[in-house]
Scaffold this active site. Structure first.
Site, PDB file in Angstrom:
ATOM      1  N   GLU A 246       0.792  -1.234   0.000  1.00 28.28           N
ATOM      2  CA  GLU A 246       0.000   0.000   0.000  1.00 28.28           C
ATOM      3  C   GLU A 246       0.824   1.283   0.000  1.00 28.28           C
ATOM      4  O   GLU A 246       0.795   2.037   0.988  1.00 28.28           O
ATOM      5  CB  GLU A 246      -0.945   0.015   1.212  1.00 28.28           C
TER       6      GLU A 246
ATOM      7  N   GLU B  74      -5.157  -8.729   1.185  1.00 24.24           N
ATOM      8  CA  GLU B  74      -5.789  -8.403   2.463  1.00 24.24           C
ATOM      9  C   GLU B  74      -7.268  -8.168   2.228  1.00 24.24           C
ATOM     10  O   GLU B  74      -7.654  -7.499   1.275  1.00 24.24           O
ATOM     11  CB  GLU B  74      -5.234  -7.112   3.093  1.00 24.24           C
TER      12      GLU B  74
HETATM   13  C1  FCB Z   1      -4.289  -2.141   5.748  1.00 18.72           C
HETATM   14  C2  FCB Z   1      -2.896  -2.443   6.246  1.00 18.72           C
HETATM   15  C3  FCB Z   1      -2.862  -3.478   7.333  1.00 18.72           C
HETATM   16  C4  FCB Z   1      -3.975  -3.307   8.320  1.00 18.72           C
HETATM   17  C5  FCB Z   1      -5.293  -3.202   7.613  1.00 18.72           C
HETATM   18  C6  FCB Z   1      -6.480  -3.078   8.524  1.00 18.72           C
HETATM   19  O1  FCB Z   1      -4.317  -0.884   5.150  1.00 18.72           O
HETATM   20  O2  FCB Z   1      -2.095  -2.872   5.173  1.00 18.72           O
HETATM   21  O3  FCB Z   1      -1.594  -3.440   7.935  1.00 18.72           O
HETATM   22  O4  FCB Z   1      -3.732  -2.213   9.115  1.00 18.72           O
HETATM   23  O5  FCB Z   1      -5.278  -2.095   6.742  1.00 18.72           O
END
Ligand code: FCB
Length: 459
Positions: A168, A362
């Site tokens: 990110e 994620e």
């Molecule tokens: C993302 C991050 C991760 C975590 C989630 C909830 O942006 O990559 O580390 O904090 O959000």
């Protein structure tokens, strides 16, 4: 309501994800250098509950137990990140063998358990000494990242078959350098544009290094993608939607896929005074070609969408030109839930950018549900969230999207950055007093999904 069973491709990577600073603890053990997150958390006032990642889930010591839990769930893959200051305490130069050994043992442990390691090289914990030299705003940090990539991949490249360079870049730039909620805590948009460029450049430079040191491995980068949902096709809605999509999504996707930074956004930044009239003065010859290095996959982090109102709020420093629709159901983070947004996003990425493969690196939800009197954690809302998002992913696969895996955020409850420990994203509960781990209902359900390579979903 009727229901039906959906299934996934045979070799689908069902996984879970974590990151070093959020789970490891051991912040100054075995020769590790200080990171910008150590420094940020040790500075009072930065973290909502005053906590730090000094101990976190103590994963640095408890990793064998954590691998055993992963094995119990039947995970096919595990995404973790490597702490750069454990490997190179000063960011470059002297290598810390104990740090390399830790990750080497972790990788071996995973492979022995039949779990594919997906390391991320940078999940935000920059060595502090590099920040002192300008951090990601300095081009030299991109050079140091290549050195770090080389050291790490020479040691793990024989066993790791999937590498993620960055996590990110948007969050590093926006949260860390525009609004100051994350380390290093800056509020400076012009700087954040340089930061993004150097992050992307370091990715592009790292790709050939990973290919050399880890022959045959897949290499990619992870972006958080935040689709913008328009309320109508009014001119205002379209204008604001396009601008936000440019800031959050296209500014990263376009250069990675060989299209340079989006011209409409460059013009906006010049108009807003974030860039000089000459534009992207920090881009040097060859940079854009390097950034567009061929990768094998795109990692996508998906949590939510931004829902626009029709009536546009005037732009102001503390007032973005958008507001979430309050009637949308949200998780404990206050993030609106929109599974269909994932389906649309995957199709858009496939159609517009055509990455060879996609992984959801994620996806998950924060809910604070803890143990009931009987010790069981009935986190039905997380289970519902995952069920709906898995179903959306499967619909995208059926449309031809080459989605090859899904990593739930997170394996265990952990340190949620500036929110501290109040937000719990884990499939596994952590009692931070005792470090006891308990599988939540969502984890037990996920175990069954993995075993069946599919799930039952309401029609
Ligand atoms: C993302 C991050 C991760 C975590 C989630 C909830 O942006 O990559 O580390 O904090 O959000």
């Amino acid at each position: 309501m009727t229901s039906h069973v959906i299934t996934f491709p045979d070799d689908f990577f069902w996984g879970a994800a974590t990151s070093a600073y959020q789970i490891e603890g051991a912040w100054d053990e075995d020769g590790k250098g200080e990171s910008i997150w150590d420094h940020f958390c040790h500075t009072p006032g930065n973290i909502e509950d005053g906590s730090t990642g000094d101990v976190a889930c103590d994963h640095y010591h408890r990793w064998p137990e954590d691998i055993a839990l992963m094995k119990e769930l039947g995970l096919k893959a595990y995404r973790f990140s490597v702490s750069w200051p454990r490997i190179l305490p000063a960011g470059r130069g002297k290598v810390n063998q104990a740090g390399l050994d830790f990750y080497s043992r972790l990788v071996d442990g995973l492979l022995e358990a039949g779990i594919e390691p997906f390391p991320t090289l940078y999940h935000w914990d920059l060595p502090r000494s590099l920040q002192d030299e300008g951090g990601w705003a300095a081009r030299s940090t991109a050079e140091a990242f290549v050195e770090y990539t080389d050291v790490l991949s020479r040691h793990l490249g024989d066993r790791v078959k999937h590498w993620i360079t960055h996590n990110e870049p948007f969050s590093v730039a926006f949260l860390g350098h525009q609004i100051g909620e994350h380390a290093p805590g800056l509020k400076d948009t012009p700087t954040s544009l340089k930061v993004i460029h150097h992050l992307l450049l370091s990715h592009g430079w790292a790709v050939p290094v990973l290919r050399r040191n880890s022959p045959g491995a897949e290499v990619g980068i992870t972006l958080v993608c935040i689709p913008i949902v328009l309320a109508s096709s009014s001119a205002d809605n379209l204008r604001v939607g396009r601008k936000l999509d440019g800031q959050f999504n296209r500014w990263y996707l376009d250069p990675l896929y060989g299209r340079h930074y989006p011209a409409d956004q460059v013009a906006e930044h010049i108009a807003d005074g974030n860039l000089p009239a000459e534009g992207l003065v920090f881009v040097e010859p060859g940079d854009m070609e390097a950034i567009a290095a061929q990768t094998d996959f795109l990692g996508v982090n998906y949590y939510t969408t931004i829902v626009l109102r029709d009536e546009v709020v005037p732009e102001g420093e503390n007032q973005p030109p958008v507001s979430s629709v309050s009637e949308v159901e949200c998780t404990d983070m206050g993030w609106p839930i929109n599974p269909d947004g994932l389906y649309q996003l995957l199709n858009r990425l496939h159609f517009e950018y055509q990455p060879g493969k996609l992984y959801i690196t994620e996806s998950g939800a924060s809910y604070s549900d803890g143990p009931d009197k009987d010790g069981r954690i009935r986190d039905q809302r997380r289970l519902n969230y995952l069920r709906q998002h898995f179903a959306a992913a499967q619909r995208a696969i059926k449309c031809g999207v080459p989605l090859a895996g899904y990593f739930v955020w997170s394996l265990i409850d952990n340190f949620e950055w500036n929110k501290g420990y109040a937000q719990r994203f884990g499939l596994i509960w952590v009692d931070y007093e005792t470090q006891q781990r308990i599988l939540k209902d969502s984890a037990l359900w996920y175990k069954q999904v993995i075993a069946d390579n599919g799930l039952v979903t309401p029609t």
